[in-house]
Write a protein that holds these residues in place. Structure first.
Motif, short mmCIF file in Angstrom:
data_model
loop_
_atom_site.label_atom_id
_atom_site.label_comp_id
_atom_site.label_asym_id
_atom_site.label_seq_id
_atom_site.Cartn_x
_atom_site.Cartn_y
_atom_site.Cartn_z
N SER A 1 0.85 -1.19 0.00
CA SER A 1 0.00 0.00 0.00
C SER A 1 0.89 1.24 0.00
O SER A 1 1.68 1.44 0.93
CB SER A 1 -0.91 0.01 1.23
OG SER A 1 -1.53 1.26 1.40
N ARG A 2 0.76 2.06 -1.01
CA ARG A 2 1.57 3.27 -1.08
C ARG A 2 1.32 4.21 0.08
O ARG A 2 2.28 4.66 0.73
CB ARG A 2 1.32 3.98 -2.41
CG ARG A 2 2.03 3.36 -3.60
CD ARG A 2 1.62 4.02 -4.89
NE ARG A 2 2.48 3.64 -6.00
CZ ARG A 2 2.26 3.96 -7.26
NH1 ARG A 2 1.17 4.67 -7.57
NH2 ARG A 2 3.10 3.60 -8.21
N PRO A 3 0.07 4.55 0.41
CA PRO A 3 -0.16 5.49 1.53
C PRO A 3 0.34 4.95 2.87
O PRO A 3 0.96 5.69 3.65
CB PRO A 3 -1.68 5.67 1.53
CG PRO A 3 -2.12 5.33 0.15
CD PRO A 3 -1.20 4.26 -0.31
N ALA B 1 4.15 5.01 2.96
CA ALA B 1 4.63 6.39 3.11
C ALA B 1 4.46 6.88 4.53
O ALA B 1 5.32 7.59 5.08
CB ALA B 1 3.90 7.30 2.13
N ALA C 1 8.58 8.62 -2.16
CA ALA C 1 7.25 8.46 -1.56
C ALA C 1 6.38 9.68 -1.83
O ALA C 1 5.18 9.56 -2.12
CB ALA C 1 7.38 8.21 -0.06
N ALA C 2 6.97 10.87 -1.73
CA ALA C 2 6.22 12.09 -2.01
C ALA C 2 5.75 12.13 -3.46
O ALA C 2 4.61 12.51 -3.76
CB ALA C 2 7.08 13.32 -1.69
N LEU D 1 2.87 9.73 -4.06
CA LEU D 1 1.65 10.18 -3.40
C LEU D 1 0.94 11.26 -4.21
O LEU D 1 -0.30 11.28 -4.29
CB LEU D 1 1.96 10.70 -2.00
CG LEU D 1 2.21 9.65 -0.90
CD1 LEU D 1 2.53 10.34 0.42
CD2 LEU D 1 1.02 8.73 -0.73
N VAL D 2 1.69 12.17 -4.78
CA VAL D 2 1.05 13.29 -5.49
C VAL D 2 0.66 12.92 -6.91
O VAL D 2 -0.05 13.69 -7.58
CB VAL D 2 1.98 14.53 -5.52
CG1 VAL D 2 2.30 15.00 -4.11
CG2 VAL D 2 3.27 14.24 -6.28
N ARG E 1 -1.45 11.54 -9.71
CA ARG E 1 -2.88 11.26 -9.84
C ARG E 1 -3.11 9.99 -10.66
O ARG E 1 -2.45 9.74 -11.65
CB ARG E 1 -3.59 12.43 -10.52
CG ARG E 1 -3.68 13.69 -9.68
CD ARG E 1 -4.23 14.84 -10.51
NE ARG E 1 -5.52 14.52 -11.09
CZ ARG E 1 -6.12 15.24 -12.05
NH1 ARG E 1 -5.51 16.31 -12.52
NH2 ARG E 1 -7.29 14.88 -12.52
N ARG F 1 -3.54 13.90 -0.47
CA ARG F 1 -2.22 13.27 -0.25
C ARG F 1 -1.09 14.29 -0.31
O ARG F 1 0.07 13.93 -0.11
CB ARG F 1 -2.00 12.17 -1.29
CG ARG F 1 -3.04 11.06 -1.26
CD ARG F 1 -2.57 9.87 -2.11
NE ARG F 1 -2.38 10.25 -3.50
CZ ARG F 1 -3.31 10.22 -4.44
NH1 ARG F 1 -4.55 9.83 -4.11
NH2 ARG F 1 -3.06 10.57 -5.68
N PRO G 1 0.73 14.77 3.47
CA PRO G 1 1.78 13.81 3.84
C PRO G 1 2.99 13.88 2.92
O PRO G 1 4.12 13.63 3.36
CB PRO G 1 1.08 12.45 3.74
CG PRO G 1 -0.16 12.68 2.96
CD PRO G 1 -0.56 14.08 3.22
N ALA G 2 2.77 14.22 1.63
CA ALA G 2 3.91 14.35 0.73
C ALA G 2 4.82 15.49 1.17
O ALA G 2 6.06 15.36 1.19
CB ALA G 2 3.41 14.58 -0.70
#
Length: 728
Positions: free
Chosen positions: A279-281, A284, A381-382, A385-386, A388, A400, A403-404
């Protein structure tokens, strides 16, 4: 599928089970430093790359039948070589004495040559297993994904690593481990033969049929290949950087090596089992918290509790590697390009290892590759997350962004923490670790002080004011254990009507502070492995002058202390030391080979009659008293503990003095009676014994190890009672 699964699992188990064993053989001959393991890892990664290249070439250019024939020949050659080594040298994988380097000839090249000669062929053969057998499986079972077999092989690797420090190292000697591993290799070869039989029966598929297979898909482009290379390289740097971080403060050895490598493999298992497990989120978020913990540990320095350090560095390594391997799996190619995929992943691992071991020591004066790799993971990770997803609204993606931004912020904080906690006048990094010279501002009560640190641990300091310049400091004050050993030996000599001058041997030089305890007529012989430390102590840069200013005669010998002492005995040059001090910590890490029974036996042969062995056992994270007391029991010696409290000149220290004389330390009126001439009651005394064949740091980690249970004033049942310290 069962023969493939069993063979892959066993091959991976053997592949990673032999790595800590090889490192354990190499450590005593190459200084016992963290660089020994990073060199071993570089070798293992290079051999893994060679194995993957072999598998790639075999699958690409040979028909299935020919692949099986070539691989069976390789297996037969490897079994023959292992058998020949066992008959010739008595062990299938242990290096012979001809590979032991001279004490002053320790080098990366010699260590790599040793590994290649003793383990190169069997390790290469094992490294071909995962990609080659998975390719065979794809041909034998078309339409069934082979990637789960990759996760299974990583599970075998993980089991081998976890078993080693808990089930293997504490209970089996190196020789037994080598023979058990060789038997396992024979079983692995038999499993490979079973899998090869299915290829021998398989007709080669026409090229057109392979091209038209439903899983073919387009060939990976240059951008995807570079992504494979970068992601695997970043994870490799993170693995070795975290290992260096832990090794410099505990000990270079399997117990410390295994945890980072096991976490690294666990991320492979999770990422390659199925895409939904990554899971990416969530990854991160864990990375954000873990890097925040690393920032906190960096500011705390050596005062950070061991458990806290292990937790935050482990979490950072796990989340960073899971991020890299999760993205790597999302970029995987169709099974037809499996060989190329594994080959480029392996190339990335070697590039990362070469950067840490070969490039970083020349580019950085500290272990900066670890925080840099963490910063790269935060940036990655940033970015993910950003990004789309197709059809995702901007407002939903904006959730997101916070957190990024926090990931970028915590990466910046890590860089700031590294910069603020590294004040120094000069710094050096080499095979034996990181040392730096720092200073304190002028103060009326202390004055100006120049100090030497190895990692986070103070290894000596000296006042610059002329009136204080030769004052003994840190762990070597007159009230310290070493100061007591000198005073008692002088007292005993004077009582016997002999001159009070001493011949002193010291393993570990530091800045040469112990020479400040010397008098005219004394002789000091220092053994030091790091040429940079020798240069600083002898006055390079004008920072330290203990060796130059002491009235005693001083000589410094460069090389591994144990190898030097053994070679002196072989030449009939016993030194006859009145006091032999063992003070051999690198940062807070201990070279285990200098604290085994065989090492102590060598030390005793260099002592004069009535000579004292002084063991400096101060450590932030390890309780070495059970080991020292086990040596006292084995050799029938009396032990006296001297614990020094911090003061203006003294740093807190614990020395354990081993003497054959019951009267030793009777003149030290400041000692408590319970600190001397008592019998130790050890829980599991056999487990506290460290020998060349069997030793484990796990036993002496504070809160986990053997420990000293209690003391009673009863006489020992042997002819030479054993003295023991009280617990602090």
């Amino acid at each position: 599928m069962q023969p493939y699964a069993a063979t892959l699992f066993l091959g991976a188990f053997l592949l990673f089970g032999v790595q800590p064993l090889a490192g354990k053989y190499a450590l005593p001959w190459f200084g016992g430093t963290p660089a020994v393991w990073t060199t071993c890892m570089l070798f293992f990664q290079a051999m893994l790359l060679a194995g993957y290249a072999y598998s790639y070439a075999s699958v690409r250019w040979l028909a299935p039948r020919r692949q099986a024939q070539v691989h069976l020949a390789l297996l037969g050659l490897t079994v023959a070589v292992l058998g020949g080594r066992a008959l010739w040298s008595g062990s299938p994988v242990a290096p012979g004495p001809e590979w032991r380097p001279a004490a002053d000839a320790i080098s990366t090249a010699r260590l790599l040559a040793l590994l290649a000669a003793t383990l190169g062929l069997p390790f290469f053969t094992l490294s071909t297993t995962a990609p080659l057998l998975q390719s065979w499986f794809s041909r034998a079972r078309p339409g069934v994904s082979p990637y789960r077999l990759y996760a299974l092989s990583n599970a075998g690797s993980l089991l081998a690593l976890l078993a080693y420090p808990f089930l293997v190292e504490p209970w089996l000697g190196r020789g037994v481990q080598a023979w058990v591993w060789a038997v396992g290799f024979l079983l692995f070869a038999a499993g490979c033969a079973v899998c090869a039989r299915s290829m021998l029966r398989l007709e080669a598929a026409p090229v057109a049929a392979v091209e038209a297979a439903p899983d073919s898909g387009p060939a990976p482009g240059r951008g995807r290949t570079l992504a494979w290379l970068g992601l695997s390289g970043c994870a490799s740097v993170l693995l070795l950087g975290a290992t260096n971080q832990l090794s410099q403060d505990v000990s270079a050895g399997p117990f410390v090596w295994v945890l980072p490598l096991a976490l690294y493999l666990l991320t492979f298992i999770i990422a390659f089992e199925r895409e939904a497990l990554y899971s990416r989120p969530l990854t991160a978020l864990v990375l954000l918290l873990a890097v925040g913990g690393v920032v906190s540990a960096t500011y705390m320095g050596g005062s950070a509790p061991l458990l806290f350090q292990v937790l935050v560095h482990s979490a950072a390594l796990f989340s960073g590697c899971l991020l890299c391997h999760g993205e790597l799996y999302r970029l995987r190619p169709p099974p037809r390009y499996l060989g190329a995929f594994y080959l480029w992943v392996s190339v990335g691992g070697v590039v990362g290892g070469a950067f840490v071991h070969l490039a970083a020591p020349r580019l950085f004066r500290f272990y900066l590759e670890y925080p840099l790799a963490l910063g790269a993971c935060c940036l990655l990770a940033a970015l993910v997350l950003v990004r789309r997803s197709p059809g995702e609204s901007v407002s939903r993606a904006a959730l997101r962004f916070v957190p990024a931004l926090l990931l970028l912020l915590v990466a910046g904080c890590l860089g700031l923490a590294i910069a603020e906690t590294r004040p120094f006048i000069a710094a050096w990094r080499g095979f034996f670790g990181v040392v730096h010279v720092a200073e304190t501002p002028d103060r009326d009560d202390v004055g100006h002080v120049v100090m030497l640190r190895h990692g986070v641990i103070l290894h000596g300091y000296q006042y610059t004011h002329p009136e204080r310049r030769m004052r003994p400091t840190t762990y070597y004050t007159p009230e310290s254990g070493l100061g007591l050993a000198f005073a008692e030996q002088r007292r005993l000599k004077e009582a016997a009507g002999l001159p009070s001058s001493l011949r002193v041997g010291v393993l570990g030089l530091g800045v040469g502070t112990s020479a400040a305890l010397g008098r005219s007529g004394d002789s000091f012989r220092f053994y030091e492995i790091d040429p940079r430390i020798i240069a600083l102590a002898q006055g390079e840069g004008g920072y330290f002058s203990f060796l130059r200013d002491t009235p005693a005669r001083v000589e410094v010998v460069e090389g591994d202390a144990r190898l030097l002492l053994e070679q002196e005995l072989e030449r009939g040059q016993g030194q006859g030391f009145d006091v032999l001090a063992v003070d051999v910590f690198s940062s807070d890490s201990i070279p285990i080979h200098l604290l085994t029974e065989e090492a102590v036996a060598v030390y005793r042969k260099h002592l004069a009659p009535g000579g004292v062995l002084a063991l400096h056992i101060s450590s932030l994270h390890l309780d070495l008293r059970p080991v020292a007391l086990a040596h006292a029991r084995t050799f029938g010696l009396y032990a006296t503990q001297v614990a020094t409290e911090p003061s203006q000149d003294a740093s807190p220290s614990i020395w354990l003095l081993l003497s054959p004389e019951a009267s030793f330390s009777r003149g030290a009126t400041f000692l408590r009676e319970e600190d001397r001439l008592q019998r130790p009651m050890l829980t599991g005394p056999a487990r506290a014994r460290w020998t060349d064949e069997r030793s484990s740091v796990l036993q002496v980690v504070r809160g986990l190890g053997v420990g000293v249970q209690g003391m009673v004033n009863e006489p020992a049942p042997t002819s030479a009672p054993v003295a023991a310290p009280a617990g602090p």
